[in-house]
Design a protein around this motif. Structure first.
Motif, short mmCIF file in Angstrom:
data_model
loop_
_atom_site.label_atom_id
_atom_site.label_comp_id
_atom_site.label_asym_id
_atom_site.label_seq_id
_atom_site.Cartn_x
_atom_site.Cartn_y
_atom_site.Cartn_z
N SER A 21 30.29 4.41 -34.81
CA SER A 21 29.68 3.30 -35.20
C SER A 21 30.65 2.21 -34.98
CB SER A 21 28.88 3.14 -36.62
OG SER A 21 29.89 2.77 -37.50
N ARG A 22 30.08 0.92 -34.39
CA ARG A 22 30.71 -0.38 -34.24
C ARG A 22 31.80 -0.84 -35.43
NH1 ARG A 22 28.92 -5.76 -31.22
NH2 ARG A 22 31.23 -6.66 -31.58
N ASP A 27 35.50 -1.70 -36.03
CA ASP A 27 35.72 -3.27 -36.58
C ASP A 27 36.60 -3.13 -37.99
OD1 ASP A 27 34.41 -4.65 -34.79
OD2 ASP A 27 32.50 -4.70 -35.98
N LEU A 28 36.38 -2.22 -38.64
CA LEU A 28 37.13 -1.74 -39.75
C LEU A 28 38.61 -1.54 -39.17
CD1 LEU A 28 36.38 -2.10 -42.74
CD2 LEU A 28 35.84 0.40 -42.82
N SER A 46 37.30 -3.94 -26.12
CA SER A 46 36.25 -4.64 -27.28
C SER A 46 35.88 -3.51 -28.23
CB SER A 46 35.21 -5.18 -26.67
OG SER A 46 34.27 -4.37 -26.24
N SER A 47 35.52 -4.06 -29.29
CA SER A 47 35.04 -3.00 -30.40
C SER A 47 33.71 -2.27 -29.96
CB SER A 47 34.88 -3.66 -31.89
OG SER A 47 33.89 -4.51 -31.87
N ARG A 48 32.95 -3.06 -29.34
CA ARG A 48 31.98 -2.40 -28.60
C ARG A 48 31.95 -1.18 -27.88
NH1 ARG A 48 27.21 -6.14 -26.34
NH2 ARG A 48 29.14 -6.82 -25.64
N ALA A 49 32.98 -1.59 -26.73
CA ALA A 49 33.50 -0.68 -25.96
C ALA A 49 33.95 0.72 -26.29
CB ALA A 49 34.41 -1.20 -24.81
N LEU A 50 34.97 0.35 -27.41
CA LEU A 50 35.68 1.46 -28.00
C LEU A 50 34.73 2.32 -28.61
CD1 LEU A 50 38.42 3.10 -28.36
CD2 LEU A 50 38.65 1.58 -30.39
N SER A 51 33.79 1.66 -29.62
CA SER A 51 32.75 2.52 -30.38
C SER A 51 31.97 3.33 -29.45
CB SER A 51 32.19 1.54 -31.35
OG SER A 51 31.25 0.73 -30.47
N ALA A 52 31.53 2.69 -28.44
CA ALA A 52 30.76 3.66 -27.34
C ALA A 52 31.54 4.66 -26.72
CB ALA A 52 30.16 2.74 -26.27
N ILE A 112 40.11 12.33 -43.55
CA ILE A 112 40.54 11.00 -43.61
C ILE A 112 39.52 10.14 -42.68
CG2 ILE A 112 42.53 9.55 -42.25
CD1 ILE A 112 44.08 12.06 -42.13
N PRO A 113 39.16 8.86 -43.31
CA PRO A 113 38.13 8.47 -42.68
C PRO A 113 38.17 8.17 -41.19
CG PRO A 113 38.81 7.24 -44.80
CD PRO A 113 39.74 8.40 -44.33
N LEU A 114 37.29 8.04 -40.66
CA LEU A 114 37.39 7.99 -39.01
C LEU A 114 38.25 6.68 -38.76
CD1 LEU A 114 33.74 9.30 -37.79
CD2 LEU A 114 36.01 10.37 -37.63
#
Lengths: 468, 468
Positions: free
Chosen positions: A52-53, A57-58, A41-47, A14-16
């Motif tokens: 990847s951000r 976002d997706l 935020s998407s930046r915080a969560l991706s880190a 399943i895609p991430l």
């Protein structure tokens, strides 16, 4: 809000982004993320998740699109309030009703429904299909004329004119996916305030459909010539449904005088119509086919109905109405809305089948085949002629057997059943007060289209032995 | 009676018996042979005309069958009385209404109807058709299940479950020849006493069909989330028609909260239903498809409707309803009468097309093609972004362009027209009091499915130059 530690599995197939989306969606659904709660935020969560951000976002994008999140400019993402509305969708029980296959197994079934499909030119049909799909293919996949393809309507007009004496222009021909659909369409054109008169016995299927569509129904006794016009007058009906070429199930051919009386009835008052169901007139074994009632109609009172279900195959789903001009206008005004129910490809296959002469050849072949079966059945039942009269023969693919020695329908059916042969009681076709068949003679219907010649001979033998 | 001297022509290409039949029939019709007049015996006439007796018998037989003659045992044949009823059928004028082809010729037409048919796998479709017609051919020509072939209904159920999150059993799936037919069917199941609420602007075609079918209609304004439930409450409607995945024409995706509100509305009172028209949800260019409303419906309130017209081809004529159990029972009780409107052969072709994975591949290919067109159109219209907002993008095959600089819809349409480009006014989709668009912003609809990439680029260029 607390940090979202989402257990991601890159090997899950399943895609991430979808794993993230599902996790957050469930958290919001279950209230683990509360209404108006802010998401990282998407930046915080991706880190945090080490993805990847764009993956985050997706996921956020999908949650936004479906309404689980909302975003405030420069302030980030918030969970939407689901309030008390939220309900989990239960795993619906997908139980199927079981087939209770407790039908009696007959050796021979004289069903009046169904046709002989052994002799259908499958090879030709297949070849035409293939060619149709090769030529000009793209156009055929677009939506066509609501009334049906012009070429096919012209082909049908020409066929009906030659074979059935129907007078009309291609404009008056409306194609539909089967007679049932055409009745549905007709009820939308006519509106449902009408009273329809039908003979008794009659084609019960049409009777039930009219009933379901909310029409009022009247029953008119049929004499030897078909619907009795003086009785029709009394019903107050404004539409009469008849099968003048071969009444179902009695097999009566309506004589010209009765036809003219019916037409006169229809012209007496504005808004009266005759529905002519010309369901099996292709098959007549003696002389020429009986011309249609429509062909005698100079006042535009006849709604003519025909089908390729009997003459080609039931699965083809192509039937046609020929509408009188007055109704045509109404139909075009009201119902230009409805797209055709017949696939354009199928229409072009049929058009070619008729135009190249295959239909005519097929009809001639079937007439011969059915006539052989018809003759064989008549010959086989001959020993019964002392107490039993055949009616409705010389046409169609069924006949009627009337017993004149006082035995009941039930006895007749039961004896046949014991011999493994299924025949059909005429009383099933009666409607209204005549339903219980007071004082009526006993009669059964035998359809011979689906049985082979050998089966017909053997079944007739069994019937003779149990009925004699 | 006088002797019948019938001028026979053996070379006329018409059988002799038919020449005799026609001659006598005309004589009776024209009154040259009067009512109750006796005809010569077949033996006498055959001797007189020097034809075989069976030829005359055949002619008399036909005249008897059609009711021009009657026979009295041992006394011979008599002409029937036609009384004053007889009328000659005039040669009906077969004039056709002429096409008044006065439509303006546009160079580019951004029609929101129609689909891209260039990429359809015709070869595969043809091959499947061929194979279907070879295998098990006879069975396929018989009448099938009224709801549609079980295999195909199971295939559709499985597709809908995976792709659209629809929860149902194959029993609940009912196939029909196009959405218009399904609405007709639905009106027969529901009965017509109902009031249907639709958003404005909406899919006008469905609105008009409901109107024609005799439903009462209410118009509910759509806000940014779709149908406003508090407004819906006020209408007194018991059925609401919505397109939650991609509202037509606004392109709104209905957020989960609004969906739950609608479901709650439907459950508030018995007999309330939501019709979910999921007409183009296959095409979404960002993230996953939006799940269906039906998938969130635990109370059995959603009537789900989908079609292969957009995803395969309009000419295919296969659409489907997923009925809630309550209505399914009603449908089965009332409408088991109606034979399926879809050819069984076509159903099996489609079934194979889906099961062998061609449908999925086709959808993926089309998604890519439509996305390219979508992106190209957005990029082409970018220069207008100062005074013009795009809405409804990221899905489907059309988008909405809102002008926020005070110009009127008419100006926008006229400028485009002068540049040879056809765009569609949003006001056409409004219904009820909102029709004249008081105070509404100017907006037009651009469908991009039928145009090629080159055409889209060029048409966008022209629009930018006339609208800037």
């Amino acid at each position: 809000m607390q940090e979202l530690t989402i257990p991601l599995n890159p090997k899950a197939g399943i895609p991430l982004y979808e794993q993230i989306y599902r996790y957050i969606k469930e958290d919001i659904q279950k209230g683990r993320i509360g209404a108006k709660e802010k998401l990282p935020s998407s930046r915080a969560l991706s880190a945090h998740l080490e993805v990847s951000r764009s993956t985050v976002d997706l996921a956020y994008g999908q949650l936004l699109a479906e309404g689980y999140l909302e975003s405030a400019p420069c302030r980030g993402y918030y969970a939407c309030s689901m309030e008390e509305l939220y309900r989990l969708v239960p795993d619906t029980e997908m139980q199927e009703p079981k087939d209770t296959g407790k039908t009696f197994a007959y050796d021979y079934d004289f069903t009046p429904n169904g046709i002989d499909l052994d002799s259908f030119p499958y090879g030709i049909w297949r070849k035409i299909s293939r060619n149709i799909l090769i030529d000009d293919k793209k156009e055929l996949f677009r939506l066509g004329d609501p009334k049906g393809e012009r070429e096919l309507r012209e082909t049908i007009r020409s066929y009906l004119h030659q074979a059935r004496g129907v007078n009309c222009s291609p404009e008056q021909v409306v194609l539909g996916a089967g007679n049932d659909y055409l009745l549905l369409l007709l009820s939308a054109v006519l509106g449902t305030g009408h009273r329809i008169a039908m003979e008794t016995p009659t084609y019960k299927h049409a009777y039930r459909i009219f009933e379901q569509l909310g029409f009022l129904l009247s029953t008119v006794p049929a004499d030897a010539q078909g619907m009795q016009v003086d009785q029709l007058q009394k019903t107050g009906a404004d539409i009469a449904y008849v099968m003048p070429s071969h009444q179902y199930p009695l097999g009566i051919v309506m004589p010209i005088k009765r036809r003219l009386e019916l037409l006169a009835w229809a012209e007496e008052r504005k808004g009266r119509y005759l529905i002519e169901d010309d369901y099996d007139s292709e098959f007549r074994y003696k002389g020429k086919p009986i011309p249609s009632l429509q062909g005698s109609d100079s006042g535009g009172r006849v709604i003519y109905m025909g089908t390729f279900s009997k003459s080609i195959a039931p699965a083809i789903r192509i039937s046609y109405l020929v509408l009188p001009r007055e109704l045509l206008r109404l139909c075009e005004e009201k119902l230009c809305l409805f797209s055709s129910t017949v696939s354009r490809i199928d229409q072009m296959i049929l058009n070619t089948f008729i135009k190249e002469g295959h239909f005519e050849r097929h009809l001639n072949r079937m007439r011969t085949i059915y006539k052989r079966k018809h003759d064989l059945l008549l010959a086989g039942l001959k020993p019964l002629s002392g107490f039993c009269r055949v009616a409705g023969e010389q046409a169609g693919v069924h006949l009627l057997l009337e017993f004149r020695d006082g035995r009941t329908e039930e006895e007749v059916i039961d004896r046949a059943r014991e011999a493994g042969v299924r025949v059909y009681p005429l009383s099933e076709y009666r409607t209204g007060g005549e339903r219980r068949g007071e004082g009526r003679c006993t009669a059964v219907i035998l359809g011979y289209a689906t049985l082979s010649e050998e089966e017909i001979a053997e079944a007739a033998k069994r019937l003779v032995s149990v009925w004699s």
